[in-house]
Design a protein around this motif. Structure first.
Motif, PDB file in Angstrom:
ATOM      1  N   THR A   1       0.649  -1.268   0.154  1.00 37.26           N
ATOM      2  CA  THR A   1       0.012  -0.097   0.027  1.00 37.26           C
ATOM      3  C   THR A   1       0.500   1.433   0.091  1.00 37.26           C
ATOM      4  O   THR A   1       0.358   2.226  -0.222  1.00 37.26           O
ATOM      5  N   PRO A   2       2.219   1.300   0.257  1.00 38.87           N
ATOM      6  CA  PRO A   2       2.850   2.574   0.145  1.00 38.87           C
ATOM      7  C   PRO A   2       3.064   3.105  -0.974  1.00 38.87           C
ATOM      8  O   PRO A   2       3.296   4.472  -1.379  1.00 38.87           O
TER       9      PRO A   2
ATOM     10  N   TYR B   1       0.564   2.424   3.683  1.00 34.32           N
ATOM     11  CA  TYR B   1       0.242   3.910   3.169  1.00 34.32           C
ATOM     12  C   TYR B   1      -0.423   4.529   4.255  1.00 34.32           C
ATOM     13  O   TYR B   1       0.083   5.877   4.389  1.00 34.32           O
TER      14      TYR B   1
END
Length: 633
Positions: free
Chosen positions: A245-246, A319
């Motif tokens: 998710t980053p 993220y």
């Protein structure tokens, strides 16, 4: 045997009486409530002796419940749900986690653990192969999560014991304390770690050696193989494996919607410094995953040199953590953010609420609303790297200014004064996640309507449905969502999209499957998920039956909130999202229209069968969902 896919036993624990019982529901119970939040809400509503519950009182019911498919070998199905009344919002607390704990509980012989009361001293619960006992945890109290897990496994003589636990933040009743398993998988949001702390329950340790029986093992294994063979050919699941998710840091920044400086801007000059490419290049040691998941989207990071040492046992950031603690606070130092994430994991803190509460304090400091006389001498300006770690420590330990922030941003605003309230970014008391409703209007409906406060996975996201070849349109035509809808549209089609996918996401939670493994976010289509349910349970079922279960769960959640005093007025958005965007390629684009948004919320109520006046499901809807036991005579 009761049936396939479930164990037919619910563990009932009374900590006040130090009593453990077992309840054995019939198969019709599992067919109606499936697992996860379905079972959790059933017991929360059935066993609450008081109508209005003190979230930190012994009467609050705390339920841990794996999804129906967890532990069966079904792909991307590791998840379990924890429910209770939230000490952060006062509404339903509902949180899912992946990892290994949920499947282990099923293998240990139970479909849920229902906990009430408060132990006289710190304890942990030990469950193994159908047996359970309450054990002393005085020697664990005050330890960080890594130390506590080591001691529990050593004490039980088994490194394969799975531990769901709180850290020092939960012990000190920080209102956004979380629950972790395997040190790197979290039931975040809602402060359910504080509920465990209030019960003097440090951990639930589980070991199971018995397989969960399924009707057609070969069919389940075949679908697992299909996912393993095909996820790299799907752009979304392949990106999850490669970047995790980053990746959202740089993509949202490019789209002008990366929360920056407490959402003042949508573009962060140092986004590349904290994005997935830099993380992979400098700090990634491996890609982690969950039980029976080939995609392996988790990041495992490590720093062995310099002042900011980071232990890989604690996984790595999502993220949400990088944005909330990073761009949202004006901080572009990736090593510092990895350490901040690790500290949150050591202490048991929700990274979104930590970052948002700190950024709120920074905004109030920069506006002259608070000063160093309140902040323990810290200069809380955006980009001040030296304040981040001390503030996390202070919050976790409830020391000085951190004691105030540990109550959450809404409570902090009450102390800062009325002029600070316009900078609050919360719904029902829960700080908003790192996604901007001004570029995804359905997400605004999710934030407002989610029963557990601002939640970015109450339903599916708008970009999956914007074109005829979009992943959502292609994948969900069979449940009535075969037409594209614009990302910023706010008409009846958008409301229906959010409604239907809120039921679908409810089904995902009840089955224990991860949205990162299934459409629209990933590779596995709905027909294969339906085939999995039939292969595991032996039921002849349909998406009609499953979506009705999702709708049933949501109605129960709405009824619970109504009993706690929540009304239609609580389904709202912060004023920020009705104002224009600033910075980047979207600079000056308008925010949501207040009148259209209010009309969309009302239409959602009417579509769902909820009374727009009282804010609760109508009696007719409860009868239709076979929830007559919730109808007040």
């Amino acid at each position: 045997m009761v049936g396939y896919g479930f164990r037919g036993k619910i563990l009932l624990v009374d900590l006040t009486k130090a009593e453990i019982l077992v309840e054995k529901p019939g198969e019709e119970f599992y067919r109606g409530y499936l697992g996860g939040p379905g079972i959790g809400l059933y017991y929360l509503l059935r066993r609450s002796n008081k109508r209005v519950i003190d979230p930190l009182g012994p009467e609050n019911i705390l339920v841990f419940a794996p999804g129906l498919l967890a532990g069966t070998g079904a792909p991307c199905a590791p998840r379990y749900t924890v429910v209770a009344k939230s000490p952060l919002t006062g509404a339903l607390g509902k949180s899912e986690a992946g990892g290994w704990w949920g499947p282990e509980l099923k293998r240990a012989g139970f479909d849920a653990v229902v906990i009430k009361g408060r132990a006289a001293r710190p304890v942990y619960l030990w469950i193994k192969d159908g047996e359970a006992e309450i054990r002393d945890a005085s020697h664990l109290w005050g330890l960080e999560t890594g130390e506590a897990q080591e001691k529990i496994r050593w004490e039980l003589g088994d490194e394969k014991v799975q531990v769901a636990q709180i850290g020092p933040a939960g012990e000190r009743l920080v209102r956004f304390a979380n629950i972790c398993n395997n040190l790197a998988h979290f039931n975040g949001r809602n402060g359910l770690g504080a509920v465990m702390g209030a019960k003097n329950l440090r951990a639930i340790a589980v070991r199971g050696t018995r397989s969960v029986e399924v009707k057609d093992r070969e069919a389940v294994a075949g679908i697992l193989r299909w996912v393993a063979e095909n996820y790299r050919n799907h752009p979304l699941s392949a990106a999850l494996h490669e970047h995790g998710t980053p990746l959202g840091i740089t993509t949202n920044n490019a789209g002008g919607c990366l929360p920056t400086n407490h959402w003042e801007m949508g573009c962060f000059a140092r986004a590349e410094d904290i994005g997935s490419e830099k993380l992979i290049e400098k700090y990634l040691v491996k890609r982690g995953g969950c039980f029976a998941c080939p995609i392996r989207c988790k990041r495992v990071v490590e720093i062995q040199e310099g002042d900011l040492r980071v232990d890989s046992r604690y996984g790595g950031p999502e993220y949400e953590a990088l944005a909330a603690l990073g761009s949202n606070c004006g901080i572009g130092n990736l090593a510092l953010l990895l350490k901040a994430n690790e500290l949150c994991n050591r202490y048991g803190l929700d990274t979104i609420s930590v970052g948002m509460t700190i950024s709120f304090a920074m905004k109030c400091y920069e506006e002259g609303i608070i000063d160093q006389s309140l902040t323990d001498g810290l200069e809380l300006r955006f980009g001040r790297e030296e304040v981040l770690l001390p503030l996390i420590e202070k919050i976790a330990r409830r020391e000085g200014f951190g004691n105030l922030l540990a109550e959450g941003s809404r409570a902090a605003a009450a102390r800062f004064g009325r002029q600070s309230e316009k900078y609050l970014l919360e719904v029902k008391g829960q700080e908003v996640p790192m996604h901007d409703p001004r570029v995804k209007s359905g997400l605004g409906l999710q934030f407002a309507l989610a029963v557990n406060g601002a939640d970015h996975w109450f339903a599916q996201h708008d970009p999956f449905f914007t074109a005829r070849d979009s992943f959502g349109v292609r994948g969900m035509a069979s449940i009535g969502l075969g037409e594209p809808v614009g990302a910023t549209d706010l008409d009846h089609r958008k409301v229906r999209q959010v409604l239907y996918t809120s039921y679908l996401n409810g089904v995902y939670d009840m089955l224990g499957v991860c949205v990162f493994g299934y459409v629209a976010r990933s590779v596995t289509p709905l027909d294969k998920l339906l085939a999995l349910v039939e292969a595991v349970t032996g039921w002849q079922t349909s998406w009609w039956e499953l979506l009705k279960a999702g709708e049933r769960m949501l109605a129960m959640a709405k009824e619970f909130n109504a009993r706690q005093g929540f009304t239609v007025a609580d389904d709202r958005l912060p004023e920020k999202f009705f104002s224009p965007l600033k910075g980047g390629p979207r600079d000056g684009e308008p925010g949501l229209d207040p009148g259209r948004f209010a009309a969309a919320v009302r239409l959602f109520y009417e579509m769902a069968g909820w009374d727009p006046g009282t804010g609760r499901p109508t009696a007719a809807k409860l009868y239709e969902l076979d929830l007559d036991w919730l109808v007040e005579k």
